[in-house]
Motif scaffolding. Structure first.
Motif, short mmCIF file in Angstrom:
data_model
loop_
_atom_site.label_atom_id
_atom_site.label_comp_id
_atom_site.label_asym_id
_atom_site.label_seq_id
_atom_site.Cartn_x
_atom_site.Cartn_y
_atom_site.Cartn_z
N CYS A 182 0.84 -1.20 0.00
CA CYS A 182 0.00 0.00 0.00
C CYS A 182 0.87 1.25 0.00
CB CYS A 182 -0.93 0.00 1.22
SG CYS A 182 -2.16 1.32 1.16
N ALA A 183 0.50 2.21 -0.84
CA ALA A 183 1.24 3.47 -0.94
C ALA A 183 0.26 4.63 -0.96
CB ALA A 183 2.08 3.49 -2.21
N CYS A 184 0.71 5.76 -0.44
CA CYS A 184 -0.08 6.99 -0.50
C CYS A 184 0.61 7.92 -1.50
CB CYS A 184 -0.13 7.66 0.87
SG CYS A 184 -1.05 9.20 0.88
N ILE A 185 -0.15 8.35 -2.50
CA ILE A 185 0.40 9.25 -3.51
C ILE A 185 -0.30 10.60 -3.36
CG2 ILE A 185 0.67 9.65 -5.98
CD1 ILE A 185 0.60 6.54 -6.22
N VAL A 186 0.47 11.59 -2.96
CA VAL A 186 -0.06 12.93 -2.73
C VAL A 186 0.15 13.73 -4.00
CG1 VAL A 186 0.04 15.00 -1.29
CG2 VAL A 186 0.55 12.76 -0.29
N HIS A 187 -0.95 14.03 -4.70
CA HIS A 187 -0.85 14.80 -5.95
C HIS A 187 -1.27 16.24 -5.75
CE1 HIS A 187 -5.17 14.23 -6.17
NE2 HIS A 187 -4.98 12.91 -6.13
N GLY A 188 -1.95 16.54 -4.67
CA GLY A 188 -2.43 17.89 -4.39
C GLY A 188 -3.66 18.21 -5.20
N LYS A 189 -4.20 19.38 -4.96
CA LYS A 189 -5.40 19.80 -5.69
C LYS A 189 -5.00 20.79 -6.78
CE LYS A 189 -8.50 19.06 -1.85
NZ LYS A 189 -9.42 19.66 -0.92
N GLY A 190 -4.49 21.93 -6.40
CA GLY A 190 -3.99 22.92 -7.35
C GLY A 190 -4.90 23.11 -8.56
#
Length: 183
Positions: free
Chosen positions: A125-133
């Motif tokens: 399991c991984a968390c990928i933070v792409h943001g909103k922007g």
């Protein structure tokens, strides 16, 4: 404007006693320049490794349509309840990738490298933070993920992991590896 606090005579004397043996520093007259961020060298992947890592990702493929709100996907043949377990935070990410400030190409390379590394380290399991922007990476990352054969499911992260600006991704592990995935 904050109030000034009065220093007691005892505190003032204590300070003088502590710094009594101190001597002034000598200025070395040298100007130390910091290295600009762009000038720092980064380890670059070999072109053939880069091509292998990007093999699964096509920018033209639009198989996933982002709707407002939660993003969710479960690969064919997988348990449909996997997305719900990710949504509820029952499966904790073992690694996090932050894509803030990256271009699409950089983000695609980092994502490919993360998925490859997770396979090597047997992380499920991984968390990928792409943001909103502007939402560019928020639209691209899910489309890249559904193209990769090792992605079993993903869902928008719970609040503690970034909510709509992040995805929790569940990965297939190599044969023989075992993952604790709650039902």
């Amino acid at each position: 404007m904050p109030k000034k606090t009065e220093i007691s005579p005892e505190d003032s004397q204590l300070f003088r006693d502590i710094v009594a043996d101190a001597s002034p520093m000598v200025q070395d007259k040298k100007w130390h320049h910091s290295t600009p961020v762009a000038a720092k060298t980064k380890a670059k992947a070999r072109p053939e490794t880069e091509q292998q890592a990007l093999f699964y990702f096509s920018d033209q493929y639009e198989g996933y349509v982002c709707n407002e709100g939660a993003q969710s996907f479960v690969a064919d043949g997988e348990d449909p309840l996997l997305a719900r377990a990710l949504k509820r935070g029952q499966i904790q990410p073992q690694v996090t990738l932050d894509l803030h400030g990256m271009t699409q190409q950089q983000a695609k390379l980092e994502l490919a490298a993360l998925l490859h590394w997770c396979q090597q380290q047997q992380l499920h399991c991984a968390c990928i933070v792409h943001g909103k922007g502007l939402g560019i990476l928020a639209r691209k990352v899910p489309n890249w993920l559904i193209q990769h054969p090792n992605v079993r499911a993903f869902h928008s992260a719970p609040r503690s992991w970034g909510r709509d600006g992040a995805l929790l991704v569940l990965l297939r592990l190599p044969k023989g590896a075992v993952a604790d995935i709650p039902k």
